[in-house]
Design a protein around this motif. Structure first.
Motif, PDB file in Angstrom:
ATOM      1  N   LEU A 782     -94.154 -33.801 -46.749  1.00  0.00           N
ATOM      2  CA  LEU A 782     -94.569 -34.912 -45.891  1.00  0.00           C
ATOM      3  C   LEU A 782     -96.065 -35.201 -46.003  1.00  0.00           C
ATOM      4  O   LEU A 782     -96.511 -36.328 -45.786  1.00  0.00           O
ATOM      5  CB  LEU A 782     -94.203 -34.610 -44.427  1.00  0.00           C
ATOM      6  CG  LEU A 782     -92.694 -34.530 -44.118  1.00  0.00           C
ATOM      7  CD1 LEU A 782     -92.481 -34.113 -42.673  1.00  0.00           C
ATOM      8  CD2 LEU A 782     -92.022 -35.872 -44.392  1.00  0.00           C
ATOM      9  N   THR A 783     -96.844 -34.211 -46.379  1.00  0.00           N
ATOM     10  CA  THR A 783     -98.307 -34.390 -46.466  1.00  0.00           C
ATOM     11  C   THR A 783     -98.778 -34.428 -47.921  1.00  0.00           C
ATOM     12  O   THR A 783     -99.961 -34.216 -48.196  1.00  0.00           O
ATOM     13  CB  THR A 783     -99.000 -33.234 -45.716  1.00  0.00           C
ATOM     14  OG1 THR A 783     -98.591 -31.981 -46.279  1.00  0.00           O
ATOM     15  CG2 THR A 783     -98.670 -33.283 -44.241  1.00  0.00           C
ATOM     16  N   ASN A 784     -97.865 -34.681 -48.864  1.00  0.00           N
ATOM     17  CA  ASN A 784     -98.238 -34.742 -50.274  1.00  0.00           C
ATOM     18  C   ASN A 784     -99.310 -35.809 -50.471  1.00  0.00           C
ATOM     19  O   ASN A 784     -99.176 -36.937 -50.014  1.00  0.00           O
ATOM     20  CB  ASN A 784     -96.997 -35.078 -51.126  1.00  0.00           C
ATOM     21  CG  ASN A 784     -97.304 -35.054 -52.619  1.00  0.00           C
ATOM     22  OD1 ASN A 784     -97.850 -36.029 -53.155  1.00  0.00           O
ATOM     23  ND2 ASN A 784     -96.957 -33.970 -53.269  1.00  0.00           N
ATOM     24  N   ALA A 785    -100.374 -35.420 -51.186  1.00  0.00           N
ATOM     25  CA  ALA A 785    -101.545 -36.311 -51.290  1.00  0.00           C
ATOM     26  C   ALA A 785    -101.246 -37.566 -52.103  1.00  0.00           C
ATOM     27  O   ALA A 785    -101.803 -38.618 -51.856  1.00  0.00           O
ATOM     28  CB  ALA A 785    -102.717 -35.546 -51.923  1.00  0.00           C
ATOM     29  N   ARG A 786    -100.345 -37.455 -53.108  1.00  0.00           N
ATOM     30  CA  ARG A 786    -100.118 -38.607 -53.960  1.00  0.00           C
ATOM     31  C   ARG A 786     -99.148 -39.580 -53.301  1.00  0.00           C
ATOM     32  O   ARG A 786     -99.440 -40.749 -53.130  1.00  0.00           O
ATOM     33  CB  ARG A 786     -99.571 -38.145 -55.310  1.00  0.00           C
ATOM     34  CG  ARG A 786    -100.616 -37.386 -56.155  1.00  0.00           C
ATOM     35  CD  ARG A 786    -100.057 -36.983 -57.495  1.00  0.00           C
ATOM     36  NE  ARG A 786     -98.896 -36.086 -57.330  1.00  0.00           N
ATOM     37  CZ  ARG A 786     -98.074 -35.755 -58.314  1.00  0.00           C
ATOM     38  NH1 ARG A 786     -98.262 -36.250 -59.526  1.00  0.00           N
ATOM     39  NH2 ARG A 786     -97.074 -34.922 -58.095  1.00  0.00           N
ATOM     40  N   GLU A 787     -97.929 -39.116 -52.963  1.00  0.00           N
ATOM     41  CA  GLU A 787     -96.940 -40.012 -52.362  1.00  0.00           C
ATOM     42  C   GLU A 787     -96.332 -39.312 -51.147  1.00  0.00           C
ATOM     43  O   GLU A 787     -95.265 -38.684 -51.255  1.00  0.00           O
ATOM     44  CB  GLU A 787     -95.841 -40.362 -53.367  1.00  0.00           C
ATOM     45  CG  GLU A 787     -96.312 -41.235 -54.533  1.00  0.00           C
ATOM     46  CD  GLU A 787     -95.156 -41.651 -55.392  1.00  0.00           C
ATOM     47  OE1 GLU A 787     -94.491 -42.640 -55.045  1.00  0.00           O
ATOM     48  OE2 GLU A 787     -94.896 -40.925 -56.381  1.00  0.00           O
TER      49      GLU A 787
END
Length: 795
Positions: A782-787
């Motif tokens: 949920l907190t992935n920097a890219r998507e």
């Protein structure tokens, strides 16, 4: 002296006289005094003839001593007077002695005795007063001897009446002492001392004799009273009691009996007397012993000829053509030499008592509603069957029956119809089971059968099949027709156990399997059932410990938007990893939690833990938590949800609660009010596993749902099965028309995903887009920097 003074003096004298007459009566009641006084007077009366004879003899001795004396004429006159009085009283006493003894006597009798003693002692005292001064030495010696002897003899003869004895002795002694003292002789002073000693002895002996007599009479009175009471009770017993007394002589012939026995025999005393008791019994050989199988006339004859005592021996009789039971008890009697003299006994007609006892025993062993056996009868039957198994190797089986859909009959037709159905079922079971089988109702809609006399399991299978077929037929009731079925579990001895507990447990396990396999069938016990039961018991124990230790965890399976692939919701799923048993599937432990009442506690924890975890997720991602129907049975569900939202700080719209159709099928006021209250909180409600089970579209109008979840059974073949695809399409359209979002479960292929997206399914869940994962892993996605939140391309 004034008139009042004379009156007081007279009253005092009367009181003194009354007290004197009552000497020896201290501590006695009036009734005792009257009875004891009668005995005392009777004793004196009994001795009076002998006493009067002594008076006549002593008078003759005195007359002989004064023969030739100048005083002879006067002595003769005195002697004649003595003889007349003595003869009259002796004859009167002899006549009275032949009459029945008096039971009571008043003071009048004591007063008469005192008067008689005074007159008689006065006459004897006159011998000393008148003749002693003028007598010779020889005559004086005779007078002294007669006086001393009469004083002592008369005093002791009247000793049982102390007032009379004291009057006789003291009056005679005082007068004689007066005459002797005037003579002023040495012998006179010696006689004075002798008179005093005699008088004291007589008075003391008289009082002591009265005291002993009082004790004896009191004991006799108590004995008489006890005898009277026993007599009254015995008479009342013989006249009114149901029991009767009887006695036999040494030849065992009836010698006496209560009237009650003759009433029972229907004959008179004369007709029954001197006959043998066993001949009098109203019993014939063809019927005696049935239905009670008791002793008959011949058995009684053998018992009596043994000359031994016996108690509560029941013999069978026939009265008015009906069998009955008499209970006889008797004591064998023997004389001092040990010779048998007969029997003394008691009898009673115990037919009604035995019948009442039989009914009580029947009620104790039979079900009051259906009149088949109950647990007591079943346990007794099991005990007998096990005993035959051990002794004769007779195999048997236990069948446990549980009626299917019986609760629906109660709910639909009422409990009265349920009772009627149970009675009809019991009759049907009795007709199907054999005579050697034991049928019992265990309670509710559960029955048990002990099937005996079999060596082949196929025999009990045939019985079980007949039972299933019979109970599958419709039952006509007063309220309508009822259709039920039956599930049967079978345990065979000795294969499945040799004791009652093991057999009942194994039959219950087999019944559980029969119900799990679809009901309306039978199932034999096998060892796999025992292993499953042991594991279930272990899981139950360990689950309690895990809940207490908070060992359960939550994993989260994402749901994505079918168009963008982004996570919009995550379903919280319970997981349990046991340190020794390993990972235990929710499909195994959740049903157990529901059965043992732990699901409410586990569910409340899951809601609270899920809200706390989801509170840190990016908005507006929701968390879905499944609710068990059992959670609606309590009153704490709404409060637990409200507390979890308040404590976590998560908006209510981000919480989604999933319920199943089974909850709505058993809806009640509590379920309805709870659903309304949850919706009012702002929490979303989803209908899970839509299209399975007992589906009905009516509840879609009654309740407001936010989402429909299509069960994975429709998704698995959506690529190849046109019917499944049509059903899914219909559900999606229905959801949209009702303003609900639609989610599909169990999506595992790209083709399934594409079809659902084209049909308009908004949310996708399944292994294709994401497996259940721990909360920290989901948070990384949920907190992935890219998507952030995009998961489909990495699934």
């Amino acid at each position: 002296m004034s008139t009042n003074g004379f009156s007081r003096l007279g009253h005092a004298l009367r009181l003194a006289g009354d007290r004197f007459l009552r000497l020896g009566e201290a501590g006695q009641t009036e009734a005792e005094a009257d009875r004891i006084r009668a005995v005392r007077l009777s004793t004196v009366l009994h001795n009076t003839p002998l006493m009067m004879g002594a008076n006549i003899a002593n008078a003759i001795v005195a007359l002989v001593a004064f023969a030739g004396s100048d005083l002879f004429a006067w002595v003769a006159l005195w002697a004649v007077l003595i003889m007349i009085i003595a003869a009259y009283n002796g004859i009167a006493a002899w006549r009275n002695g032949r009459l029945p003894p008096r039971q009571v006597a008043s003071l009048r009798g004591s007063r008469q005795a005192v008067v008689f003693a005074a007159v008689l002692s006065g006459l004897w005292a006159a011998l000393t007063v008148i003749f002693y001064p003028h007598a010779t030495d020889h005559q004086r010696l005779v007078i002294v001897a007669i006086s001393v002897g009469m004083m002592g003899g008369g005093g002791f003869a009247l000793a049982t009446i102390p007032p009379a004895a004291i009057t006789f002795s003291v009056l005679m002694g005082l007068v004689s002492l007066l005459a002797l003292s005037v003579a002023n002789e040495a012998v006179g002073f010696s006689l004075v001392a002798l008179y005093v000693i005699y008088t004291a002895i007589i008075v003391r002996s008289s009082l002591a004799l009265c005291e002993n007599l009082t004790i004896r009479v009191r004991a006799q009175m108590a004995s008489d009273e006890q005898r009277d009471v026993i007599g009254l009770l015995l008479n009342d017993f013989e006249e009114n009691a149901a029991d009767w007394l009887w006695g036999l002589d040494a030849e065992l012939r009836l010698r006496r009996a209560s009237p009650r026995l003759f009433e029972e025999l229907g004959c008179t005393d004369e007709q029954a007397r001197h006959r043998f008791l066993w001949e009098l019994l109203p019993c014939d050989g063809s019927t005696c012993g049935t239905p009670y199988k008791l002793n008959g006339a011949e058995s009684l004859r053998k018992l009596l000829t043994s000359h031994t005592s016996f108690r509560d021996v029941e013999v069978c009789v026939v009265q008015d053509g009906e069998p009955g039971v008499w209970s006889l008890s008797a004591k064998a009697m023997f004389d001092a030499e040990g010779n048998f003299t007969g029997y003394r006994g008691v009898g009673r007609n115990v037919t009604q008592a035995r019948e009442a006892r039989r009914r009580i025993e029947h009620m104790a062993r039979h079900d009051s509603l259906t009149n088949v056996g109950n647990r007591v009868l079943l346990n007794e039957g099991l005990t007998r069957a096990i005993d035959r198994l051990e002794r004769f190797d007779e195999h048997f089986s236990i069948l446990l029956l549980d009626l299917d859909r019986f609760k629906q009959v109660n709910d639909t037709h009422g409990h009265g119809a349920g009772d009627e159905l149970l009675r009809e079922v019991a009759k049907l079971l009795q007709s199907v089971c054999g005579e050697s089988d034991t049928l019992a109702r265990l309670g509710g809609d559960e029955f048990a059968v002990i099937h005996t006399s079999m060596q082949d399991p196929r025999a009990v299978a045939a019985l079980a099949d007949r039972l299933v077929n019979a109970l599958s037929q419709p039952f006509p009731l007063a309220s309508g027709t009822a259709r039920i079925g039956v599930s049967i579990g079978i345990a065979c001895a000795p294969i499945d156990g040799r004791d009652a507990d093991a057999l009942m447990r194994n039959a219950d396990l087999a019944l559980y399997r029969a119900k799990a396999d679809g009901r309306n069938r039978f199932h034999f016990f096998d060892t796999s059932l025992d292993a499953a039961a042991r594991r279930r018991n272990l899981i139950e124990q360990e689950l309690r410990a895990a809940v207490a230790a908070r060992s359960l965890t939550l994993h989260f399976q994402p749901l994505v938007d079918s168009g963008s692939g982004r996570i919009i919701c995550a379903e919280a799923l319970l997981r349990w990893h046991h340190p020794t048993l390993g990972t235990i599937s929710p499909t195994e432990f959740i049903p157990i939690a529901e059965d043992i009442g732990l699901i409410e506690k586990i569910g409340a924890w899951a809601i609270r833990e899920g809200c706390i975890t989801a509170a840190s997720w990016p908005q507006p991602i929701r968390i879905a938590v499944n609710l068990s129907p059992r959670q609606f049975a309590g009153t704490g569900l709404y409060a637990g949800i409200a507390d979890a939202l308040r404590d976590s700080g998560m908006p209510p719209a981000r919480l989604e609660l999933e319920v199943t159709e089974s909850l709505l099928l058993k809806t009640n006021a509590l379920v309805e009010s709870t659903l309304v209250a949850i919706t009012a909180l702002g929490v979303r409600v989803a209908l899970d596993d839509f299209g399975t089970g007992y589906s009905s579209l009516s509840y879609l109008r009654k309740y407001r749902f936010d989402k429909l979840k299509i069960d994975q059974s429709f998704i698995s073949d959506i690529e190849t099965n046109a019917d499944s695809r049509a059903i899914v399409d219909a559900i999606i359209r229905l959801g949209h028309d009702l303003g609900m979002s639609v989610a599909a479960e169990g999506v595992e292929t790209e083709a399934q995903y594409d079809i659902l997206r084209r049909l308009g399914c908004g949310e996708i869940q399944g292994y294709l887009v994401g497996r259940p994962m721990p909360g920290d892993e989901l948070e990384k996605i949920l907190t992935n920097a890219r998507e952030p939140g995009v998961i489909r391309q990495i699934a």
